[in-house]
Design a protein around this motif. Sequence first.
Motif, PDB file in Angstrom:
ATOM      1  N   TYR A  82      52.122  71.663 147.389  1.00 52.35           N
ATOM      2  CA  TYR A  82      53.316  71.115 146.483  1.00 52.35           C
ATOM      3  C   TYR A  82      54.095  70.544 147.120  1.00 52.35           C
ATOM      4  CZ  TYR A  82      57.423  73.018 143.713  1.00 52.35           C
ATOM      5  OH  TYR A  82      58.607  72.470 142.950  1.00 52.35           O
ATOM      6  N   THR A  83      54.245  70.707 148.419  1.00 53.64           N
ATOM      7  CA  THR A  83      55.647  69.689 149.061  1.00 53.64           C
ATOM      8  C   THR A  83      55.116  68.316 149.065  1.00 53.64           C
ATOM      9  OG1 THR A  83      56.428  71.976 150.676  1.00 53.64           O
ATOM     10  CG2 THR A  83      57.003  69.354 151.066  1.00 53.64           C
ATOM     11  N   LEU A  84      54.153  68.238 149.197  1.00 52.99           N
ATOM     12  CA  LEU A  84      53.402  66.524 149.686  1.00 52.99           C
ATOM     13  C   LEU A  84      53.402  65.759 148.033  1.00 52.99           C
ATOM     14  CD1 LEU A  84      52.591  63.998 150.880  1.00 52.99           C
ATOM     15  CD2 LEU A  84      50.416  65.130 149.385  1.00 52.99           C
ATOM     16  N   ALA A  85      53.567  66.466 146.475  1.00 54.17           N
ATOM     17  CA  ALA A  85      53.558  65.961 145.520  1.00 54.17           C
ATOM     18  C   ALA A  85      55.037  66.268 144.673  1.00 54.17           C
ATOM     19  CB  ALA A  85      52.841  67.360 143.809  1.00 54.17           C
ATOM     20  N   ASP A  86      55.434  67.535 145.473  1.00 54.09           N
ATOM     21  CA  ASP A  86      57.035  66.967 144.792  1.00 54.09           C
ATOM     22  C   ASP A  86      57.779  66.222 145.717  1.00 54.09           C
ATOM     23  OD1 ASP A  86      59.953  68.399 143.631  1.00 54.09           O
ATOM     24  OD2 ASP A  86      60.045  69.472 146.468  1.00 54.09           O
ATOM     25  N   LEU A  87      57.759  65.242 147.205  1.00 51.56           N
ATOM     26  CA  LEU A  87      58.286  64.523 147.835  1.00 51.56           C
ATOM     27  C   LEU A  87      57.822  63.264 146.830  1.00 51.56           C
ATOM     28  CD1 LEU A  87      59.746  62.980 149.688  1.00 51.56           C
ATOM     29  CD2 LEU A  87      57.458  63.336 151.064  1.00 51.56           C
TER      30      LEU A  87
ATOM     31  N   GLU B  87      50.057  61.327 144.033  1.00 47.76           N
ATOM     32  CA  GLU B  87      50.555  60.460 143.052  1.00 47.76           C
ATOM     33  C   GLU B  87      51.122  61.239 141.660  1.00 47.76           C
ATOM     34  OE1 GLU B  87      48.499  56.433 143.099  1.00 47.76           O
ATOM     35  OE2 GLU B  87      46.252  58.536 142.834  1.00 47.76           O
ATOM     36  N   CYS B  88      52.558  60.042 141.918  1.00 45.80           N
ATOM     37  CA  CYS B  88      53.381  61.000 140.468  1.00 45.80           C
ATOM     38  C   CYS B  88      53.654  59.580 139.514  1.00 45.80           C
ATOM     39  CB  CYS B  88      54.738  61.854 141.194  1.00 45.80           C
ATOM     40  SG  CYS B  88      55.862  61.919 139.988  1.00 45.80           S
ATOM     41  N   THR B  89      53.091  60.529 138.440  1.00 43.16           N
ATOM     42  CA  THR B  89      53.810  59.363 137.528  1.00 43.16           C
ATOM     43  C   THR B  89      54.699  59.431 136.352  1.00 43.16           C
ATOM     44  OG1 THR B  89      51.092  58.669 137.840  1.00 43.16           O
ATOM     45  CG2 THR B  89      52.301  57.699 135.466  1.00 43.16           C
ATOM     46  N   GLU B  90      55.904  59.064 136.247  1.00 38.55           N
ATOM     47  CA  GLU B  90      56.743  59.235 135.055  1.00 38.55           C
ATOM     48  C   GLU B  90      56.192  59.061 133.397  1.00 38.55           C
ATOM     49  OE1 GLU B  90      61.273  58.759 135.264  1.00 38.55           O
ATOM     50  OE2 GLU B  90      60.223  56.191 134.170  1.00 38.55           O
ATOM     51  N   VAL B  91      55.715  60.324 132.826  1.00 35.97           N
ATOM     52  CA  VAL B  91      55.428  60.257 131.889  1.00 35.97           C
ATOM     53  C   VAL B  91      56.895  60.158 130.539  1.00 35.97           C
ATOM     54  CG1 VAL B  91      54.521  61.744 129.722  1.00 35.97           C
ATOM     55  CG2 VAL B  91      53.144  62.196 132.527  1.00 35.97           C
TER      56      VAL B  91
END
Length: 141
Positions: A56-61, A96-100
């Motif tokens: 969770y912390t990794l994704a939240d970063l 990996e985070c992508t803005e939707v």
Amino acid sequence: MVNNRSLLDTLNSTDRFARSIGAQLTEVREGYARAELTVEEHHLNGAGVCQGGVLYTLADLAFAAVANSHGTLTLGISNTITFLKSAKQGEHIVAECTEVLDHHRLPYCDMKITNQNGELLAAMTGLAYRMKKDFPFEGYK
């Protein structure tokens, strides 16, 4: 307030909790971020696998980097995570985070957490709130 550091450097140095567990942003651009860490013994839970809070912390970063990539202070207000597979000691994990949706007040993002083999460990969504305050940085990297 003037910040002459990149967004990547700013968040890697100011997110003290993420830094304390070894999480680090490795790529940031508008609408996308990548964070990584290697699972170590201190990340393991009582079952001997990586604690879900580490994922969770990794994704939240990564989420923080994407949400703030437009230069406005933006804070997460809702996240949902689904754990699909355990991470084990020694595995290298990537979020990996992508803005939707780049909404002016409530941006929405998707995150995927995988291991070094590309196996999907968890999926997360995030909704954030853009404050009426600048979040200055000098470039993304």
